[in-house]
Design a protein around this motif. Sequence first.
Motif, mmCIF file in Angstrom:
data_model
loop_
_atom_site.group_PDB
_atom_site.id
_atom_site.type_symbol
_atom_site.label_atom_id
_atom_site.label_comp_id
_atom_site.label_asym_id
_atom_site.label_seq_id
_atom_site.Cartn_x
_atom_site.Cartn_y
_atom_site.Cartn_z
ATOM 1 N N SER A 248 0.840 -1.199 0.000
ATOM 2 C CA SER A 248 0.000 0.000 0.000
ATOM 3 C C SER A 248 0.879 1.254 0.000
ATOM 4 C CB SER A 248 -0.928 -0.004 1.216
ATOM 5 O OG SER A 248 -0.174 0.048 2.418
ATOM 6 N N ASP B 146 1.150 3.864 2.026
ATOM 7 C CA ASP B 146 1.822 4.243 3.271
ATOM 8 C C ASP B 146 2.953 3.280 3.620
ATOM 9 O OD1 ASP B 146 -0.255 2.308 3.855
ATOM 10 O OD2 ASP B 146 0.279 2.612 5.973
ATOM 11 N N GLU C 40 0.654 -6.386 6.988
ATOM 12 C CA GLU C 40 0.335 -6.130 5.584
ATOM 13 C C GLU C 40 1.406 -6.689 4.659
ATOM 14 O OE1 GLU C 40 -0.360 -2.399 2.527
ATOM 15 O OE2 GLU C 40 -0.862 -2.159 4.652
ATOM 16 N N LYS D 273 0.543 -9.634 1.920
ATOM 17 C CA LYS D 273 0.775 -9.421 0.487
ATOM 18 C C LYS D 273 1.729 -10.469 -0.084
ATOM 19 C CE LYS D 273 -0.251 -6.523 -2.878
ATOM 20 N NZ LYS D 273 -1.646 -6.174 -3.237
#
Length: 502
Positions: free
Chosen positions: A120, A122, A150, A154
């Motif tokens: 993402s 950020d 995250e 991913k």
Amino acid sequence: MTMETRTVLRVIVTDNDIRKVTLPSKPQTLDSLIEQLGQFLDLPYTFSLQYEDADFNGALVNLTDIADLPEKPTLKVISLVTSPTPSQADTVIMSVTSQEESPLTRQDPWPETFEIPSFSVDVEYRLRQGNLLFMRDKTYLQVPRDMKHEVLEKLAEAMYKFKAYPREEDFNDVASALVKKHPCLFEPGSSTGWNGWKNSIKFKMGNYRSKLWRAGCTDVLVNSMKRGSQDSPRNVKKPKRFEINFLPNMPSGENESSMESKRLEIVEEMKKRHPSSSLIAQYMDITFSLRRKELVEKEPTVKETLQRWPALFRESQIIAEFNRITSKNLKQEFFSALDEHTSRFLEVFESKKGTAGKKLSEFLMQMKSANITDVTARRTAVLRGLAVLLGEDTTDFFHTCFDIDIVAPQVSIGILTVVPEDSPMSPQGLPLEVTDTAIILESSSTTKPAWRHNEAIYSNHFFSHLLMLLKGARDRKLPLTQLNMSISRPIKGDDHSGKRKG
């Protein structure tokens, strides 16, 4: 059938697929020639032809008039299909919407270099800032919990696109690639700098499979037996190294009932004298997930599979099925490996002594006396000679007959090679002039010769290899799912999360 009416052609389908084709009579028109070759070679796409013109020192030119065709010509098939296919000659896998719509149908094997996906905005920003600090003063990034979650999620998603059950070296590849791309994630207390990331990725991959299991994904749902049940270790199934589509989900818009109806249509189509190659290829593509479910979960015998999936025993569908499972071209992979070692094998054959050496020298003498040096003859000699070199008795395995008197031998498994009437034939000789080849399984032909189903099997060397696998399976009473070609042997002791049992 006489020599005056028979037409012999050398047909170049691809660079790795050059076949000898014998037509019962000489075609009177170009369209008739293209139609007969399309049926004989089982090519479910439109094509034109080129021939070697003696006026131009054998250079290829377009064939526009049947009168230009010389005696025993060399023809090249030129596909008119505009969209790319995995292998337009060998493995024509029809493009169906259902497969393109399914994100869980894998198309590529595990890459040589794993590419770390983008995260993402950020997370990417924090990683970029961390990399700058690391380059400036070797400061390592302290990864907060939400960011690590995250990153791992991913990575698990990206890995699943290639494998549901990655191997140890695959986890090494991903962890090392992560630290290489983002050096701020390096672990100073680790021997490699990424051991901690590797362990975290392994746990996350198990959790990711659990999510997919709850969602009903078939390649992990097959391993959903409860702990402690008596039959659960036997039913744990994982793909082998090169199987990228081990147990795919059903295509979008299809269910077991709709695919079963298509399976029945395939069975009925195969009963015709000239079954539609394009229809069979399309429906075999659509029913792939149903077929894999049967083979993996029920482990039927070869005979049972032949009854339910007769098209699977066509040469084109054997190759196509291998491509569906592994994304590799079976003939190209097999012949490339074989050709790499052919010269060395022939040298070994020449140096071999004793009874085996005598048989091998007969093969070599037959090739030299016939002045045949083409690649098909060399491959045939090597594969027939390998059985002799390994001490295998192939007396009841290889059989030969003339094309005017075709009689299937009463054997449990074997190869029947059909040669022209005027061809010199000996029981232990090499059939270098082949009209057709058929696989005999339990005294019935499983891969029909071209005069029965237009299924051109150009030489016995390819199916010799496959039949050796079938013979080994029969002798050991193994189900079809345990053959190297499509199949995965159950690996005991794993559940869908990747944890060991017991």
